[in-house]
Scaffold this motif. Sequence first.
Motif, PDB file in Angstrom:
ATOM      1  N   ARG A  37     -45.873  18.896  24.260  1.00 53.95           N
ATOM      2  CA  ARG A  37     -46.830  17.995  23.626  1.00 53.95           C
ATOM      3  C   ARG A  37     -47.558  17.337  24.402  1.00 53.95           C
ATOM      4  O   ARG A  37     -47.243  16.989  25.640  1.00 53.95           O
ATOM      5  CB  ARG A  37     -45.899  16.819  22.615  1.00 53.95           C
ATOM      6  N   ASP A  38     -48.958  16.997  24.060  1.00 55.93           N
ATOM      7  CA  ASP A  38     -49.921  16.433  24.949  1.00 55.93           C
ATOM      8  C   ASP A  38     -49.492  15.023  25.330  1.00 55.93           C
ATOM      9  O   ASP A  38     -48.674  14.353  24.302  1.00 55.93           O
ATOM     10  CB  ASP A  38     -51.056  16.462  24.469  1.00 55.93           C
ATOM     11  N   ILE A  39     -49.898  14.296  26.078  1.00 55.45           N
ATOM     12  CA  ILE A  39     -49.647  12.983  26.259  1.00 55.45           C
ATOM     13  C   ILE A  39     -50.779  12.217  25.841  1.00 55.45           C
ATOM     14  O   ILE A  39     -51.972  12.554  26.385  1.00 55.45           O
ATOM     15  CB  ILE A  39     -49.333  12.460  27.976  1.00 55.45           C
ATOM     16  N   ILE A  40     -50.591  11.203  25.053  1.00 52.07           N
ATOM     17  CA  ILE A  40     -51.543  10.186  24.419  1.00 52.07           C
ATOM     18  C   ILE A  40     -51.536   8.715  25.011  1.00 52.07           C
ATOM     19  O   ILE A  40     -50.401   8.178  25.181  1.00 52.07           O
ATOM     20  CB  ILE A  40     -51.776  10.197  23.108  1.00 52.07           C
ATOM     21  N   GLY A  41     -52.523   8.300  25.839  1.00 49.60           N
ATOM     22  CA  GLY A  41     -52.859   7.194  26.289  1.00 49.60           C
ATOM     23  C   GLY A  41     -53.579   6.320  25.625  1.00 49.60           C
ATOM     24  O   GLY A  41     -54.701   6.483  25.042  1.00 49.60           O
ATOM     25  N   GLU A  42     -52.900   4.949  25.058  1.00 53.24           N
ATOM     26  CA  GLU A  42     -53.801   4.042  24.165  1.00 53.24           C
ATOM     27  C   GLU A  42     -53.852   2.699  25.074  1.00 53.24           C
ATOM     28  O   GLU A  42     -52.900   2.045  25.220  1.00 53.24           O
ATOM     29  CB  GLU A  42     -53.007   3.822  22.991  1.00 53.24           C
ATOM     30  N   VAL A  99     -51.445  -0.016  29.073  1.00 56.18           N
ATOM     31  CA  VAL A  99     -51.552   1.333  28.357  1.00 56.18           C
ATOM     32  C   VAL A  99     -50.102   1.725  27.888  1.00 56.18           C
ATOM     33  O   VAL A  99     -49.241   1.759  28.587  1.00 56.18           O
ATOM     34  CB  VAL A  99     -51.934   2.519  29.336  1.00 56.18           C
ATOM     35  N   TRP A 100     -50.201   2.073  26.533  1.00 53.97           N
ATOM     36  CA  TRP A 100     -48.945   2.781  26.041  1.00 53.97           C
ATOM     37  C   TRP A 100     -49.099   4.431  25.991  1.00 53.97           C
ATOM     38  O   TRP A 100     -50.267   4.636  25.677  1.00 53.97           O
ATOM     39  CB  TRP A 100     -48.695   2.220  24.370  1.00 53.97           C
ATOM     40  N   LEU A 101     -48.118   4.948  26.626  1.00 52.15           N
ATOM     41  CA  LEU A 101     -48.083   6.481  26.625  1.00 52.15           C
ATOM     42  C   LEU A 101     -46.988   6.998  25.602  1.00 52.15           C
ATOM     43  O   LEU A 101     -45.960   6.805  25.600  1.00 52.15           O
ATOM     44  CB  LEU A 101     -47.705   6.848  28.273  1.00 52.15           C
ATOM     45  N   TYR A 102     -47.837   7.936  24.846  1.00 55.40           N
ATOM     46  CA  TYR A 102     -46.563   8.770  23.978  1.00 55.40           C
ATOM     47  C   TYR A 102     -46.895  10.385  24.017  1.00 55.40           C
ATOM     48  O   TYR A 102     -47.846  10.778  24.562  1.00 55.40           O
ATOM     49  CB  TYR A 102     -47.325   8.525  22.335  1.00 55.40           C
ATOM     50  N   SER A 103     -45.755  10.851  23.571  1.00 58.46           N
ATOM     51  CA  SER A 103     -45.775  12.338  23.514  1.00 58.46           C
ATOM     52  C   SER A 103     -46.680  12.444  22.026  1.00 58.46           C
ATOM     53  O   SER A 103     -46.020  11.965  21.206  1.00 58.46           O
ATOM     54  CB  SER A 103     -44.571  12.923  23.516  1.00 58.46           C
ATOM     55  N   GLU A 154     -42.323   6.533  19.457  1.00 62.64           N
ATOM     56  CA  GLU A 154     -41.668   5.824  20.379  1.00 62.64           C
ATOM     57  C   GLU A 154     -42.467   6.142  21.601  1.00 62.64           C
ATOM     58  O   GLU A 154     -42.701   7.220  21.868  1.00 62.64           O
ATOM     59  CB  GLU A 154     -40.099   6.160  20.602  1.00 62.64           C
ATOM     60  N   PRO A 155     -42.904   5.090  22.521  1.00 55.71           N
ATOM     61  CA  PRO A 155     -43.708   5.681  23.532  1.00 55.71           C
ATOM     62  C   PRO A 155     -42.770   5.885  24.615  1.00 55.71           C
ATOM     63  O   PRO A 155     -41.265   5.723  24.808  1.00 55.71           O
ATOM     64  CB  PRO A 155     -44.164   4.079  24.085  1.00 55.71           C
ATOM     65  N   VAL A 156     -43.434   6.613  25.609  1.00 53.96           N
ATOM     66  CA  VAL A 156     -42.576   7.604  26.848  1.00 53.96           C
ATOM     67  C   VAL A 156     -42.938   6.579  27.783  1.00 53.96           C
ATOM     68  O   VAL A 156     -42.072   6.893  28.953  1.00 53.96           O
ATOM     69  CB  VAL A 156     -42.969   8.831  27.229  1.00 53.96           C
ATOM     70  N   ALA A 157     -43.812   5.830  28.047  1.00 54.55           N
ATOM     71  CA  ALA A 157     -44.111   4.852  29.182  1.00 54.55           C
ATOM     72  C   ALA A 157     -44.964   3.589  28.811  1.00 54.55           C
ATOM     73  O   ALA A 157     -45.612   3.727  27.701  1.00 54.55           O
ATOM     74  CB  ALA A 157     -44.337   5.541  30.518  1.00 54.55           C
ATOM     75  N   HIS A 158     -45.012   2.805  29.538  1.00 55.34           N
ATOM     76  CA  HIS A 158     -45.953   1.778  29.499  1.00 55.34           C
ATOM     77  C   HIS A 158     -46.528   1.193  30.763  1.00 55.34           C
ATOM     78  O   HIS A 158     -45.721   1.364  31.891  1.00 55.34           O
ATOM     79  CB  HIS A 158     -45.016   0.288  28.882  1.00 55.34           C
ATOM     80  N   ALA A 159     -47.598   1.038  30.936  1.00 60.68           N
ATOM     81  CA  ALA A 159     -48.184   0.623  32.212  1.00 60.68           C
ATOM     82  C   ALA A 159     -49.368  -0.540  32.144  1.00 60.68           C
ATOM     83  O   ALA A 159     -49.628  -0.614  30.975  1.00 60.68           O
ATOM     84  CB  ALA A 159     -49.098   2.089  32.685  1.00 60.68           C
ATOM     85  N   THR A 160     -49.481  -1.188  33.251  1.00 58.74           N
ATOM     86  CA  THR A 160     -50.306  -2.149  33.245  1.00 58.74           C
ATOM     87  C   THR A 160     -51.084  -2.042  34.395  1.00 58.74           C
ATOM     88  O   THR A 160     -50.602  -1.462  35.550  1.00 58.74           O
ATOM     89  CB  THR A 160     -49.620  -3.686  33.384  1.00 58.74           C
ATOM     90  N   GLY A 161     -52.315  -2.433  34.566  1.00 59.76           N
ATOM     91  CA  GLY A 161     -53.510  -2.146  35.789  1.00 59.76           C
ATOM     92  C   GLY A 161     -54.296  -2.991  36.035  1.00 59.76           C
ATOM     93  O   GLY A 161     -54.645  -3.528  34.800  1.00 59.76           O
ATOM     94  N   THR A 162     -54.720  -3.253  36.858  1.00 56.26           N
ATOM     95  CA  THR A 162     -55.915  -3.947  37.303  1.00 56.26           C
ATOM     96  C   THR A 162     -57.168  -3.103  38.087  1.00 56.26           C
ATOM     97  O   THR A 162     -56.646  -2.332  38.758  1.00 56.26           O
ATOM     98  CB  THR A 162     -55.580  -5.018  38.179  1.00 56.26           C
ATOM     99  N   TYR A 163     -58.363  -3.270  38.000  1.00 56.36           N
ATOM    100  CA  TYR A 163     -59.362  -2.714  38.271  1.00 56.36           C
ATOM    101  C   TYR A 163     -60.359  -3.762  38.978  1.00 56.36           C
ATOM    102  O   TYR A 163     -60.628  -4.739  38.416  1.00 56.36           O
ATOM    103  CB  TYR A 163     -60.235  -1.926  37.271  1.00 56.36           C
TER     104      TYR A 163
END
Length: 136
Positions: A91-96, A111-115, A120-129
Motif C-alpha cells: 500500500r502507498d504511504i500517505i502523509g498528512e 506529519v501523520w503517516l499512514y498505509s 492507524e498511523p504507521v509513524a508520526h513526524a515533526t519538523g522545522t524548516y
Amino acid sequence: MVTAESLMAFLNGEFPQNKCKVEALGNRAATVRHPVGHAELRPGGTVSGPVLMTTADLALYAAILGEIGLVPLAVTTSLNINFMRKPAADRDIIGECKLMKLGKLLAVGEVWLYSEGQEEPVAHATGTYAIPPARA
C-alpha cells in the motif's frame, strides 16, 4: 497562489528524483502520497524508514510552499520521527501534514503517516524548516 498542480510542476522540474505526489494543499496543510513498490521495501517485507522520512519531509515542504510560495531554498533544519507500527508492503504511504507555526524565518509542522486505507498511523513526524529572508 500555489496549488497542488503548480507545486507538482515545480517539483517535477526542480526535484525530479522525488517520487511523492501532492494530493491536497491549503489551509496550512498538505497531503502527499509515496507509491510503494519493491524498491521501497526493506528486509522483512516492510516499507523502509527512509521512505517514511522522505514522505514526512516532502509533506512539510509542500505545506510550507503552499503558504509562502515556491521558495526553493526553504530547507529542513530538523526532522524527528517515531515509527509506530509496520507499514503494509503493498500500500502507498500517505502523509498528512499540518503546520503548527509559520513565521517569517521558521516553520514547524507535524506529519501523520499512514498505509493507504488503514486507520492507524504507521509513524508520526515533526519538523522545522528554515525560510530564507525575503529580499528587497
